[in-house]
Design a protein around this motif. Structure first.
Motif, PDB file in Angstrom:
ATOM      1  N   ARG A 241      -4.643 -10.315   1.850  1.00 55.87           N
ATOM      2  CA  ARG A 241      -5.085  -9.198   1.012  1.00 55.87           C
ATOM      3  C   ARG A 241      -4.373  -9.215  -0.352  1.00 55.87           C
ATOM      4  NH1 ARG A 241      -7.739  -3.774   1.113  1.00 55.87           N
ATOM      5  NH2 ARG A 241      -7.149  -3.046  -0.962  1.00 55.87           N
ATOM      6  N   ALA A 242      -3.082  -9.561  -0.350  1.00 58.24           N
ATOM      7  CA  ALA A 242      -2.311  -9.585  -1.593  1.00 58.24           C
ATOM      8  C   ALA A 242      -1.132 -10.522  -1.428  1.00 58.24           C
ATOM      9  CB  ALA A 242      -1.808  -8.184  -1.954  1.00 58.24           C
ATOM     10  N   GLN A 243      -0.694 -11.099  -2.526  1.00 54.90           N
ATOM     11  CA  GLN A 243       0.528 -11.888  -2.508  1.00 54.90           C
ATOM     12  C   GLN A 243       1.136 -11.901  -3.901  1.00 54.90           C
ATOM     13  OE1 GLN A 243       0.419 -16.233  -2.066  1.00 54.90           O
ATOM     14  NE2 GLN A 243      -1.827 -16.103  -2.017  1.00 54.90           N
ATOM     15  N   GLY A 244       2.439 -12.123  -3.946  1.00 53.18           N
ATOM     16  CA  GLY A 244       3.138 -12.145  -5.222  1.00 53.18           C
ATOM     17  C   GLY A 244       4.627 -12.031  -4.997  1.00 53.18           C
ATOM     18  N   THR A 245       5.370 -11.928  -6.064  1.00 48.48           N
ATOM     19  CA  THR A 245       6.814 -11.761  -5.947  1.00 48.48           C
ATOM     20  C   THR A 245       7.109 -10.386  -5.368  1.00 48.48           C
ATOM     21  OG1 THR A 245       7.080 -10.801  -8.148  1.00 48.48           O
ATOM     22  CG2 THR A 245       7.166 -13.214  -7.974  1.00 48.48           C
ATOM     23  N   PRO A 246       8.247 -10.233  -4.702  1.00 47.93           N
ATOM     24  CA  PRO A 246       8.594  -8.895  -4.197  1.00 47.93           C
ATOM     25  C   PRO A 246       8.736  -7.883  -5.327  1.00 47.93           C
ATOM     26  CG  PRO A 246      10.389 -10.460  -3.801  1.00 47.93           C
ATOM     27  CD  PRO A 246       9.235 -11.257  -4.281  1.00 47.93           C
ATOM     28  N   GLN A 247       9.222  -8.332  -6.490  1.00 46.93           N
ATOM     29  CA  GLN A 247       9.359  -7.405  -7.606  1.00 46.93           C
ATOM     30  C   GLN A 247       8.002  -6.832  -8.009  1.00 46.93           C
ATOM     31  OE1 GLN A 247      10.557 -10.484  -7.446  1.00 46.93           O
ATOM     32  NE2 GLN A 247      12.740 -10.503  -7.987  1.00 46.93           N
ATOM     33  N   ALA A 248       6.991  -7.685  -8.054  1.00 47.16           N
ATOM     34  CA  ALA A 248       5.658  -7.232  -8.460  1.00 47.16           C
ATOM     35  C   ALA A 248       5.018  -6.342  -7.410  1.00 47.16           C
ATOM     36  CB  ALA A 248       4.770  -8.437  -8.754  1.00 47.16           C
ATOM     37  N   LEU A 249       5.083  -6.765  -6.142  1.00 43.21           N
ATOM     38  CA  LEU A 249       4.391  -6.009  -5.099  1.00 43.21           C
ATOM     39  C   LEU A 249       5.098  -4.697  -4.769  1.00 43.21           C
ATOM     40  CD1 LEU A 249       3.178  -8.785  -2.649  1.00 43.21           C
ATOM     41  CD2 LEU A 249       1.751  -7.112  -3.803  1.00 43.21           C
ATOM     42  N   PHE A 250       6.412  -4.731  -4.631  1.00 41.41           N
ATOM     43  CA  PHE A 250       7.126  -3.520  -4.226  1.00 41.41           C
ATOM     44  C   PHE A 250       7.244  -2.507  -5.364  1.00 41.41           C
ATOM     45  CE2 PHE A 250       8.312  -6.118  -0.623  1.00 41.41           C
ATOM     46  CZ  PHE A 250       8.398  -5.195   0.415  1.00 41.41           C
ATOM     47  N   ARG A 251       6.981  -2.920  -6.581  1.00 42.07           N
ATOM     48  CA  ARG A 251       6.958  -1.968  -7.691  1.00 42.07           C
ATOM     49  C   ARG A 251       5.802  -0.984  -7.522  1.00 42.07           C
ATOM     50  NH1 ARG A 251       7.237  -5.485 -11.758  1.00 42.07           N
ATOM     51  NH2 ARG A 251       4.971  -5.704 -11.876  1.00 42.07           N
ATOM     52  N   GLY A 252       4.758  -1.440  -6.840  1.00 45.53           N
ATOM     53  CA  GLY A 252       3.603  -0.571  -6.599  1.00 45.53           C
ATOM     54  C   GLY A 252       2.533  -0.751  -7.662  1.00 45.53           C
ATOM     55  N   GLN A 260       0.270   1.559   0.618  1.00 48.52           N
ATOM     56  CA  GLN A 260       0.196   2.454   1.766  1.00 48.52           C
ATOM     57  C   GLN A 260       0.982   1.889   2.948  1.00 48.52           C
ATOM     58  OE1 GLN A 260      -4.011   2.657   2.387  1.00 48.52           O
ATOM     59  NE2 GLN A 260      -4.376   4.142   0.735  1.00 48.52           N
ATOM     60  N   PHE A 261       0.863   0.580   3.149  1.00 51.10           N
ATOM     61  CA  PHE A 261       1.564  -0.085   4.254  1.00 51.10           C
ATOM     62  C   PHE A 261       3.074   0.054   4.102  1.00 51.10           C
ATOM     63  CE2 PHE A 261       3.678  -4.040   5.610  1.00 51.10           C
ATOM     64  CZ  PHE A 261       3.396  -4.018   6.967  1.00 51.10           C
ATOM     65  N   VAL A 262       3.581  -0.248   2.920  1.00 46.53           N
ATOM     66  CA  VAL A 262       5.023  -0.171   2.691  1.00 46.53           C
ATOM     67  C   VAL A 262       5.511   1.269   2.811  1.00 46.53           C
ATOM     68  CG1 VAL A 262       6.846  -0.458   0.972  1.00 46.53           C
ATOM     69  CG2 VAL A 262       5.122  -2.254   1.282  1.00 46.53           C
ATOM     70  N   SER A 263       4.753   2.215   2.274  1.00 50.95           N
ATOM     71  CA  SER A 263       5.140   3.616   2.343  1.00 50.95           C
ATOM     72  C   SER A 263       5.255   4.073   3.797  1.00 50.95           C
ATOM     73  CB  SER A 263       4.119   4.478   1.595  1.00 50.95           C
ATOM     74  OG  SER A 263       4.422   5.840   1.730  1.00 50.95           O
TER      75      SER A 263
END
Length: 269
Positions: A241-252, A260-263
């Motif tokens: 569904r999505a991929q990228g650096t943790p900085q990019a993805l976890f920034r929201g 929604q998943f991380v939250s």
């Protein structure tokens, strides 16, 4: 465990160690993987995230040929895995090739999978001697060093039943690294542990990542994935569904479903 800086991405074109193209896996009418593409390079730490049933563990097991994909292509350490058609799926065409590749791709499972009748040291020594055909004395030295590496040197003569879950998992990690693998796969290595034992296993994995080892990790440990990974891959319903650096993805804001998943998991934690 202190947060760590994410490992730097390779500055040059690091070799590809695993490439999956359009990988599918069906069990009868149930389609678990629906055309997954992933390329992992040497030195990367890739965390594979997703809800239960998203296909994470099945995908990891396909990479190590513990499960045979229904369709798609798989290249491991520069070798395209040879499959033959079987009914509406595939089968292994060259078991010698698979055994050779597996000896270079270590895997750590959820439930330790230690032999109960063998000591910790014997568990760690077994595969290098009997699978790789290596010298027993050399392997013993390396096994003892691997146990020291995971903080288990003083338990070498113990049996698995005498260890906590966290200690057993650290032995399982030592067993994997003594094979000198080029890639380490972790299938939810903390999911079977009591909460107070999770940190000791994550600390060992954190240290392995800091050494520059190539690792693909299926995990629900969000903070660990954020702090240690060089890349995050998010699976949903058998697809990336999505991929990228943790900085990019976890920034929201990159993918609403990932947010929604991380939250959800952060609230649970």
């Amino acid at each position: 465990m202190q947060p760590a800086q994410s490992p730097p991405m390779p500055s040059g074109p690091a070799p590809s160690v695993i490439t999956a193209q359009k990988l599918t896996k069906r069990y009868g009418a149930l389609e678990v993987l629906r055309g997954v593409d992933l390329e992992a390079h040497e030195g990367e730490v890739i965390s594979i995230l997703g809800a239960s049933g998203s296909g994470k563990s099945t995908f990891l097991r396909c990479l190590n040929l513990l499960e045979v994909p229904t369709s798609g292509d798989l290249t491991v350490l520069g070798e395209r895995v040879r499959f033959r058609p079987k009914g509406d799926g595939l089968r292994i065409a060259d078991h010698g090739q698979v055994n050779r590749l597996r000896s270079q791709v270590g895997m750590v499972f959820q439930n330790f999978c230690l032999w109960s009748h063998r000591t910790v040291l014997q568990n760690v020594m077994e595969a290098p001697i009997h699978v790789q055909g290596r010298n027993r004395h050399e392997v013993r030295d390396e096994a003892e060093a691997a146990l020291a590496r995971v903080g288990m040197a003083d338990r070498a003569g113990y049996y698995p039943s005498q260890l906590s879950g966290g200690q057993q998992q650290r032995v399982a990690i030592a067993r994997a690294i003594v094979m000198q693998p080029r890639v380490l796969l972790f299938d939810e290595p903390t999911s079977a542990l009591d909460p107070e034992l999770v940190g000791e296993v994550l600390k060992v994995m954190h240290d392995l990542a800091a050494e520059g080892r190539t690792m693909l990790i299926v995990t629900h440990e969000m903070a660990f994935a954020r702090d240690v990974s060089s890349r995050i891959v998010f699976l949903e319903q058998g697809r990336v569904r999505a991929q990228g650096t943790p900085q990019a993805l976890f920034r929201g804001g990159m993918d609403e479903r990932f947010d929604q998943f991380v939250s959800h998991f952060m609230r649970q934690g």
